[in-house]
Design a protein around this motif. Sequence first.
Motif, PDB file in Angstrom:
ATOM      1  N   GLU A 133       3.041 -12.611  19.538  1.00 44.76           N
ATOM      2  CA  GLU A 133       4.391 -13.078  19.774  1.00 44.76           C
ATOM      3  C   GLU A 133       5.401 -12.047  19.295  1.00 44.76           C
ATOM      4  O   GLU A 133       5.165 -11.336  18.323  1.00 44.76           O
ATOM      5  CB  GLU A 133       4.616 -14.397  19.037  1.00 44.76           C
ATOM      6  N   GLU A 134       6.531 -11.984  19.964  1.00 41.91           N
ATOM      7  CA  GLU A 134       7.587 -11.072  19.533  1.00 41.91           C
ATOM      8  C   GLU A 134       8.137 -11.493  18.181  1.00 41.91           C
ATOM      9  O   GLU A 134       8.405 -10.675  17.321  1.00 41.91           O
ATOM     10  CB  GLU A 134       8.707 -11.040  20.570  1.00 41.91           C
ATOM     11  N   PHE A 135       8.341 -12.791  18.015  1.00 41.22           N
ATOM     12  CA  PHE A 135       8.853 -13.299  16.753  1.00 41.22           C
ATOM     13  C   PHE A 135       8.099 -14.563  16.396  1.00 41.22           C
ATOM     14  O   PHE A 135       7.648 -15.307  17.252  1.00 41.22           O
ATOM     15  CB  PHE A 135      10.357 -13.602  16.831  1.00 41.22           C
ATOM     16  N   GLY A 136       7.975 -14.793  15.123  1.00 44.37           N
ATOM     17  CA  GLY A 136       7.239 -15.963  14.691  1.00 44.37           C
ATOM     18  C   GLY A 136       7.692 -16.376  13.312  1.00 44.37           C
ATOM     19  O   GLY A 136       8.595 -15.801  12.726  1.00 44.37           O
ATOM     20  N   SER A 137       7.027 -17.354  12.763  1.00 42.34           N
ATOM     21  CA  SER A 137       7.426 -17.894  11.464  1.00 42.34           C
ATOM     22  C   SER A 137       6.314 -17.769  10.440  1.00 42.34           C
ATOM     23  O   SER A 137       6.256 -18.538   9.497  1.00 42.34           O
ATOM     24  CB  SER A 137       7.812 -19.367  11.621  1.00 42.34           C
ATOM     25  N   VAL A 138       5.419 -16.806  10.641  1.00 45.04           N
ATOM     26  CA  VAL A 138       4.299 -16.635   9.710  1.00 45.04           C
ATOM     27  C   VAL A 138       4.311 -15.201   9.188  1.00 45.04           C
ATOM     28  O   VAL A 138       3.479 -14.385   9.560  1.00 45.04           O
ATOM     29  CB  VAL A 138       2.949 -16.947  10.382  1.00 45.04           C
ATOM     30  N   PRO A 139       5.279 -14.826   8.365  1.00 49.15           N
ATOM     31  CA  PRO A 139       5.310 -13.472   7.831  1.00 49.15           C
ATOM     32  C   PRO A 139       4.132 -13.224   6.913  1.00 49.15           C
ATOM     33  O   PRO A 139       3.588 -14.159   6.312  1.00 49.15           O
ATOM     34  CB  PRO A 139       6.630 -13.415   7.065  1.00 49.15           C
ATOM     35  N   LEU A 334      -5.848   2.450   5.943  1.00 49.04           N
ATOM     36  CA  LEU A 334      -5.395   1.181   6.499  1.00 49.04           C
ATOM     37  C   LEU A 334      -5.257   0.123   5.413  1.00 49.04           C
ATOM     38  O   LEU A 334      -4.220  -0.551   5.299  1.00 49.04           O
ATOM     39  CB  LEU A 334      -6.389   0.712   7.565  1.00 49.04           C
ATOM     40  N   ALA A 335      -6.289  -0.045   4.614  1.00 46.66           N
ATOM     41  CA  ALA A 335      -6.256  -1.068   3.565  1.00 46.66           C
ATOM     42  C   ALA A 335      -5.175  -0.769   2.540  1.00 46.66           C
ATOM     43  O   ALA A 335      -4.477  -1.686   2.068  1.00 46.66           O
ATOM     44  CB  ALA A 335      -7.629  -1.148   2.890  1.00 46.66           C
ATOM     45  N   TYR A 336      -5.019   0.496   2.196  1.00 42.75           N
ATOM     46  CA  TYR A 336      -3.997   0.870   1.214  1.00 42.75           C
ATOM     47  C   TYR A 336      -2.611   0.451   1.693  1.00 42.75           C
ATOM     48  O   TYR A 336      -1.831  -0.164   0.949  1.00 42.75           O
ATOM     49  CB  TYR A 336      -4.038   2.379   0.965  1.00 42.75           C
ATOM     50  N   HIS A 337      -2.287   0.755   2.937  1.00 43.19           N
ATOM     51  CA  HIS A 337      -0.937   0.467   3.420  1.00 43.19           C
ATOM     52  C   HIS A 337      -0.721  -1.014   3.699  1.00 43.19           C
ATOM     53  O   HIS A 337       0.390  -1.527   3.502  1.00 43.19           O
ATOM     54  CB  HIS A 337      -0.623   1.325   4.641  1.00 43.19           C
ATOM     55  N   LEU A 338      -1.743  -1.731   4.138  1.00 42.52           N
ATOM     56  CA  LEU A 338      -1.583  -3.176   4.286  1.00 42.52           C
ATOM     57  C   LEU A 338      -1.382  -3.850   2.930  1.00 42.52           C
ATOM     58  O   LEU A 338      -0.642  -4.830   2.817  1.00 42.52           O
ATOM     59  CB  LEU A 338      -2.786  -3.780   4.999  1.00 42.52           C
ATOM     60  N   ALA A 339      -2.023  -3.304   1.899  1.00 48.01           N
ATOM     61  CA  ALA A 339      -1.905  -3.900   0.568  1.00 48.01           C
ATOM     62  C   ALA A 339      -0.567  -3.589  -0.099  1.00 48.01           C
ATOM     63  O   ALA A 339      -0.106  -4.363  -0.939  1.00 48.01           O
ATOM     64  CB  ALA A 339      -3.041  -3.406  -0.321  1.00 48.01           C
ATOM     65  N   THR A 340       0.064  -2.486   0.269  1.00 49.09           N
ATOM     66  CA  THR A 340       1.275  -2.056  -0.431  1.00 49.09           C
ATOM     67  C   THR A 340       2.558  -2.270   0.369  1.00 49.09           C
ATOM     68  O   THR A 340       3.648  -2.107  -0.161  1.00 49.09           O
ATOM     69  CB  THR A 340       1.171  -0.566  -0.814  1.00 49.09           C
ATOM     70  N   ALA A 341       2.450  -2.643   1.655  1.00 48.56           N
ATOM     71  CA  ALA A 341       3.636  -2.885   2.476  1.00 48.56           C
ATOM     72  C   ALA A 341       4.129  -4.317   2.282  1.00 48.56           C
ATOM     73  O   ALA A 341       3.388  -5.200   1.834  1.00 48.56           O
ATOM     74  CB  ALA A 341       3.326  -2.632   3.946  1.00 48.56           C
ATOM     75  N   SER A 342       5.377  -4.566   2.660  1.00 48.84           N
ATOM     76  CA  SER A 342       5.950  -5.904   2.517  1.00 48.84           C
ATOM     77  C   SER A 342       5.591  -6.814   3.671  1.00 48.84           C
ATOM     78  O   SER A 342       5.752  -8.031   3.576  1.00 48.84           O
ATOM     79  CB  SER A 342       7.471  -5.801   2.401  1.00 48.84           C
ATOM     80  N   ALA A 343       5.126  -6.248   4.797  1.00 49.23           N
ATOM     81  CA  ALA A 343       4.747  -7.049   5.960  1.00 49.23           C
ATOM     82  C   ALA A 343       3.703  -6.296   6.762  1.00 49.23           C
ATOM     83  O   ALA A 343       3.587  -5.066   6.662  1.00 49.23           O
ATOM     84  CB  ALA A 343       5.972  -7.357   6.825  1.00 49.23           C
ATOM     85  N   VAL A 344       2.937  -7.030   7.558  1.00 51.01           N
ATOM     86  CA  VAL A 344       1.842  -6.428   8.314  1.00 51.01           C
ATOM     87  C   VAL A 344       2.317  -5.314   9.249  1.00 51.01           C
ATOM     88  O   VAL A 344       1.751  -4.212   9.236  1.00 51.01           O
ATOM     89  CB  VAL A 344       1.062  -7.505   9.095  1.00 51.01           C
ATOM     90  N   PRO A 345       3.327  -5.536  10.098  1.00 54.40           N
ATOM     91  CA  PRO A 345       3.736  -4.449  10.993  1.00 54.40           C
ATOM     92  C   PRO A 345       4.150  -3.184  10.245  1.00 54.40           C
ATOM     93  O   PRO A 345       3.863  -2.075  10.698  1.00 54.40           O
ATOM     94  CB  PRO A 345       4.915  -5.061  11.772  1.00 54.40           C
ATOM     95  N   GLU A 346       4.806  -3.364   9.113  1.00 55.16           N
ATOM     96  CA  GLU A 346       5.193  -2.196   8.311  1.00 55.16           C
ATOM     97  C   GLU A 346       3.950  -1.465   7.802  1.00 55.16           C
ATOM     98  O   GLU A 346       3.874  -0.230   7.858  1.00 55.16           O
ATOM     99  CB  GLU A 346       6.050  -2.644   7.128  1.00 55.16           C
ATOM    100  N   GLY A 347       2.957  -2.203   7.319  1.00 50.99           N
ATOM    101  CA  GLY A 347       1.747  -1.578   6.818  1.00 50.99           C
ATOM    102  C   GLY A 347       1.001  -0.823   7.890  1.00 50.99           C
ATOM    103  O   GLY A 347       0.524   0.299   7.673  1.00 50.99           O
ATOM    104  N   LEU A 348       0.903  -1.422   9.087  1.00 48.07           N
ATOM    105  CA  LEU A 348       0.202  -0.746  10.178  1.00 48.07           C
ATOM    106  C   LEU A 348       0.978   0.475  10.649  1.00 48.07           C
ATOM    107  O   LEU A 348       0.367   1.498  11.025  1.00 48.07           O
ATOM    108  CB  LEU A 348      -0.032  -1.710  11.337  1.00 48.07           C
ATOM    109  N   ALA A 349       2.303   0.403  10.641  1.00 49.15           N
ATOM    110  CA  ALA A 349       3.104   1.570  11.022  1.00 49.15           C
ATOM    111  C   ALA A 349       2.915   2.709  10.020  1.00 49.15           C
ATOM    112  O   ALA A 349       2.824   3.884  10.396  1.00 49.15           O
ATOM    113  CB  ALA A 349       4.572   1.180  11.122  1.00 49.15           C
ATOM    114  N   ARG A 350       2.848   2.374   8.743  1.00 44.98           N
ATOM    115  CA  ARG A 350       2.619   3.406   7.721  1.00 44.98           C
ATOM    116  C   ARG A 350       1.232   4.023   7.873  1.00 44.98           C
ATOM    117  O   ARG A 350       1.055   5.231   7.712  1.00 44.98           O
ATOM    118  CB  ARG A 350       2.772   2.788   6.330  1.00 44.98           C
ATOM    119  N   TYR A 351       0.261   3.181   8.148  1.00 42.22           N
ATOM    120  CA  TYR A 351      -1.103   3.668   8.388  1.00 42.22           C
ATOM    121  C   TYR A 351      -1.125   4.666   9.540  1.00 42.22           C
ATOM    122  O   TYR A 351      -1.686   5.760   9.432  1.00 42.22           O
ATOM    123  CB  TYR A 351      -2.015   2.482   8.672  1.00 42.22           C
TER     124      TYR A 351
END
Length: 409
Positions: A133-139, A334-351
């Motif tokens: 989904e483009e937007f959702g309520s499950v951050p 991947l795991a490092y950035h998912l663990a240290t980012a504030s949200a999933v998309p941010e973590g994957l983008a950093r990865y």
Amino acid sequence: MTVLIAGAGIGGLTAALSLHAVGIDATVVESAREIRPLGVGINLLPHAVRELTELGLGGELAAIGVATAENVYCDRYGRRIFAEPRGVAQGYRWPQYSVHRGELQLLLLEAVRERLGGDAVRTGARVEDFAQEEFGSVPARGPGPGPGPVRARLLDRAKGTVEEVAAEALIGADGLHSAVRARLHPDGGPLLWSGIRMWRGTTVAAPFLTGRSMVIVRDGDAELIAYPIGRGRINWVCQVRVSEPAPLAGDAAWNRAGRVADVLPYFADWRLGRLDVPGLLTGSEEILEYPMVDREPLPSWGRGRVTLLGDAAHPMYPVGANGASQAVVDARVLAYHLATASAVPEGLARYEAARREATAAVVRANRAMNEDGGRTPRDLARVTDTYRHTSGGAVRELNTRPSLTPTRR
């Protein structure tokens, strides 16, 4: 947070272990109905061994692998041209291991099931499609809107049924013919054939040189690589240029049976002293044959809550012995950035920002190494040193880099 990983290969299983180590749940789905120790030998370079050691698998790796001591380049008559130490002998804090690919996969599978639970890996299930989904309520963390969960369509290969599962992220670690990649990049370009055909096998044979040596021999359009992988087995790779480079027309399956009659004529009169080349080829119970291929690096890997890892993201020539190693590093980053980012998309983008250009450089370096025809000692020293620096494997760089294990908050 639960992450769905498509593919139970080396990269996908390492990703599951890495995510679990930072407190993130993961489920792995694998298309094969049974995970068996298929394949032949591969190398784990020190940058991958470091990551698996930090995951607590150092002892298990040492038990199944051979710590490579040196690479030796010679001619078809066994005359030494150039040699360099490898692993700890080269100054790394971690060894380089030569292992059987299937045995490494089973080691990782056992660790995943032990740590994440017996149902953490589901076999016979293939990701067919997905939507987010483009937007959702499950951050993933904290309040506020963001991209919603990923919903993946899984095909149960035994029943022929399709079900939908939801996850906070989807990782496409489903290999060279990745369904996740095809969905993300339907115009991602063809497999690119180097013009080289490869035959691989393992043969029980007497040790040669140090017993922990890798030998590389090139003569014209033919090349042989051989190294021990434990339990008295020598892994061998024969490469022969049979065509000019071109987009691949046909299949690139990794487990297609080859015939000794097709490869032996190129190597029948090679004499390397204690290493009996014709005997290696004729003594293998199984021979695999496939084309040496890669793909052009992608301008991006994923979007939102979906990304790629390992061969799905960056298939590369095996000439640098780096494919599995880069997948292991992908998993840890991947795991490092998912663990240290504030949200999933941010973590994957950093990865992706950390790994996309780094792995593209390795793809290009493998091509350059394959094309470099120099075989003087000076040429070989230059090529191998340049490759180490380009692929992120320089001794000092690896030895001093901070750990990818996040500091607990």
